[in-house]
Design an enzyme around this catalytic site. Sequence first.
Site, PDB file in Angstrom:
ATOM      1  N   ARG A  27       0.743  -0.776  -0.181  1.00  0.00           N
ATOM      2  CA  ARG A  27       0.169  -0.239  -0.551  1.00  0.00           C
ATOM      3  C   ARG A  27       0.338   1.400  -0.278  1.00  0.00           C
ATOM      4  O   ARG A  27       0.420   2.099   0.103  1.00  0.00           O
ATOM      5  CB  ARG A  27      -0.593   0.092   1.423  1.00  0.00           C
ATOM      6  N   GLU A 483      -2.669  -3.636 -21.695  1.00  0.00           N
ATOM      7  CA  GLU A 483      -1.924  -4.340 -20.275  1.00  0.00           C
ATOM      8  C   GLU A 483      -0.660  -4.633 -20.774  1.00  0.00           C
ATOM      9  O   GLU A 483       0.167  -4.720 -20.244  1.00  0.00           O
ATOM     10  CB  GLU A 483      -3.232  -5.403 -20.216  1.00  0.00           C
ATOM     11  N   GLU A 490       5.044  -0.237 -15.809  1.00  0.00           N
ATOM     12  CA  GLU A 490       5.435   0.025 -14.831  1.00  0.00           C
ATOM     13  C   GLU A 490       6.282  -0.905 -13.573  1.00  0.00           C
ATOM     14  O   GLU A 490       6.625  -0.653 -12.629  1.00  0.00           O
ATOM     15  CB  GLU A 490       3.793  -0.507 -13.790  1.00  0.00           C
TER      16      GLU A 490
HETATM   17  C1  F6R Z   1      -1.416  -2.600 -12.992  1.00  0.00           C
HETATM   18  C2  F6R Z   1      -2.426  -2.030 -11.460  1.00  0.00           C
HETATM   19  C3  F6R Z   1      -3.239  -0.835 -11.152  1.00  0.00           C
HETATM   20  C4  F6R Z   1      -4.790  -1.024 -10.930  1.00  0.00           C
HETATM   21  C5  F6R Z   1      -5.447  -0.080 -10.400  1.00  0.00           C
HETATM   22  C6  F6R Z   1      -6.788  -0.450 -10.020  1.00  0.00           C
HETATM   23  O1  F6R Z   1      -0.839  -3.144 -12.389  1.00  0.00           O
HETATM   24  O2  F6R Z   1      -2.476  -2.876 -11.071  1.00  0.00           O
HETATM   25  O3  F6R Z   1      -3.057  -0.445 -12.654  1.00  0.00           O
HETATM   26  O4  F6R Z   1      -5.158  -2.385 -11.640  1.00  0.00           O
HETATM   27  O5  F6R Z   1      -5.034   0.865  -9.686  1.00  0.00           O
HETATM   28  O6  F6R Z   1      -6.829  -1.658  -9.091  1.00  0.00           O
HETATM   29  P1  F6R Z   1      -7.681  -1.857  -8.545  1.00  0.00           P
HETATM   30  O7  F6R Z   1      -8.588  -3.432  -9.344  1.00  0.00           O
HETATM   31  O8  F6R Z   1      -7.906  -2.691  -7.032  1.00  0.00           O
HETATM   32  O9  F6R Z   1      -8.957  -0.858  -8.369  1.00  0.00           O
END
Ligand code: F6R
Length: 611
Positions: A27, A483, A490
């Site tokens: 986080r 994707e 990233e």
């Molecule tokens: C990239 C990634 C982010 C999440 C985005 C949404 O690998 O993980 O782009 O997909 O921050 O997060 P959620 O799905 O938790 O709403």
Amino acid sequence: MCGIVGYIGARNSQEVLLDGLSKLEYRGYDSAGIAVFTNEGLQIRKAQGRLANLATRLEDEPLAGGVGIGHTRWATHGKPSDENSHPHTDATMKFSVVHNGIIENYMELKEELMAQGVPFISETDTEVISHLIAREYDGDIVKAVQRAITYIRGAFALGVLTEYEPDRLVAVRCASPLVIGIGEGENFIGSDIPAILQYTRRVYILNDNEMAVLTKEAVELMTIEGNSISREMIVVDWDAMTAEKGGYDHFMLKEIHEQPKAYRDTMRGRLQEGLSGVKLTELKVLTNERLREIRNVHIVACGTAYHAGLVGRTLIEQAIRIPVETDVASEYRYRNPIITPETLVIVVSQSGETADTLAALREAKRCGAAVLAITNVVGSSVAREADDTIVTWAGPEIAVASTKAYTSQLIAFMLLSLYWAEQTGRMGAAELRHQLAAMEALPEQVESILTQADELKRVAEEMAAHDNLFFIGRGVDYAVAMEGSLKLKEISYIHSEAYAAGELKHGTLALIEEGIPVIALVTQSSLVEKMISNIKEVKARGGVVYAVTDKAHAELVSKAVDGTFVLPTTLAHLSPALSVIPLQLISYYASLARGNDVDKPRNLAKSVTVE
Ligand code: F6R
């Protein structure tokens, strides 16, 4: 953003807090800190950077005591530094606060407090909370917290301690996630369940505008106004090991390899016997009648979940033949979308806590739309606020780069589109069986792709030497290209772009020069010839093309490119569930080759609970 933990009991709280923070580092990892009641009162240790820095500091200067709070930070207000690290305290150092979220009116509160003579030492929004609690304190920490939060606007989950009442830990949830863990003679708080799972499986999930007062022996739940509430305790059935690396070098690699299981788990119990249909018994508001009334669909999500939504658009449009739009959640609300009671809004979120997605959900509800959530976290905000939820059973995803959650979202969209088509009489039994059989074969097909990881490692190591790279595709291949490009950017920090292959000639082709790597996705029979023409345009300008194609097209495609990865063959619209796997592995190995921290890429955090 940020992760918080808290402990009250007979153990050495420093260890419990460090352990919980290690589960929450996804986080944020700009800094970490803990506050513990010791024989010398409330003591704080903080360290900038990774949690390991705090652990090292605590080896030299340990904090002994059975009550404490901890925090891992993803910087929003104020740079990563010791001063800006949590826990924050008041001028007397008698109160200590950890916070996840953002206080929107902190500037005005700070000015007001400074005018009252309160000294500030950090640039954070959080510090105002500790000063407000200290100002409001008149012998009861619960009342002081309740009064303090009436002044603040924004999103927050808090853990609060005061030296005046060392036998109480106060927790508050207002729009940032928080769970309470129940032990024997000990209790816990955490931003999510894995943070406390090593110690207890029994949890309460706080709702917005609720708080908990923890002692060693008891937990009292109440609204932030102080009205007592009762809540059903959840007994979590994952084990702590599920959230660990299980022998892989990185969580991302483990999670990539867990995809066959995630597909099976997400399909489990949802395919009718004999593949005669799809069961989605969790849909309560979206009855057949309501589904028949839906005239259009908006899919709203962020990042990787948005990319799953782009595939979802094709799946629903093809099966149901109604218009579907896919939007980035942070843009959705602000474009004043046309939402009516006949709109179905599908929000997609691994964590179920992404602030932009949650805000879009609320806007959709306000406009009277039916809201369906696709999420990986039972009990998350998105799951609780949506009318109906389809849970993706991918299990905890720890690596910042999403893999198994994305592909499980694809499976959820496949299930939904087939269910919807079946329920509204748009698909006959034979076609349904054919499609479900193809879906059922996907996990084994993914297993066969995973056995070819070495080949992809070699390709990734070549790509890692470049600073720019392109992905191209058409139709759902384009969605997967997006994707693949995000994943590579990233974690490897290689600049890459994804383009609709037919669009290259309208500008981007100018960037193709000698030796530039281009990854081309070619899985759609109806588009293969067009893709080959686009690949030739790239090769004519010196691009080096590596194709991800399937058995049915491999012979044709391999003649046009410099290298080929061959996927098992599936139905055209199911191909994203296979074609993304090599792209995930290429990103993983490219990141490794560049010596990056694969699971915790710079500047990012797993759960984005700020807008
Ligand atoms: C990239 C990634 C982010 C999440 C985005 C949404 O690998 O993980 O782009 O997909 O921050 O997060 P959620 O799905 O938790 O709403």
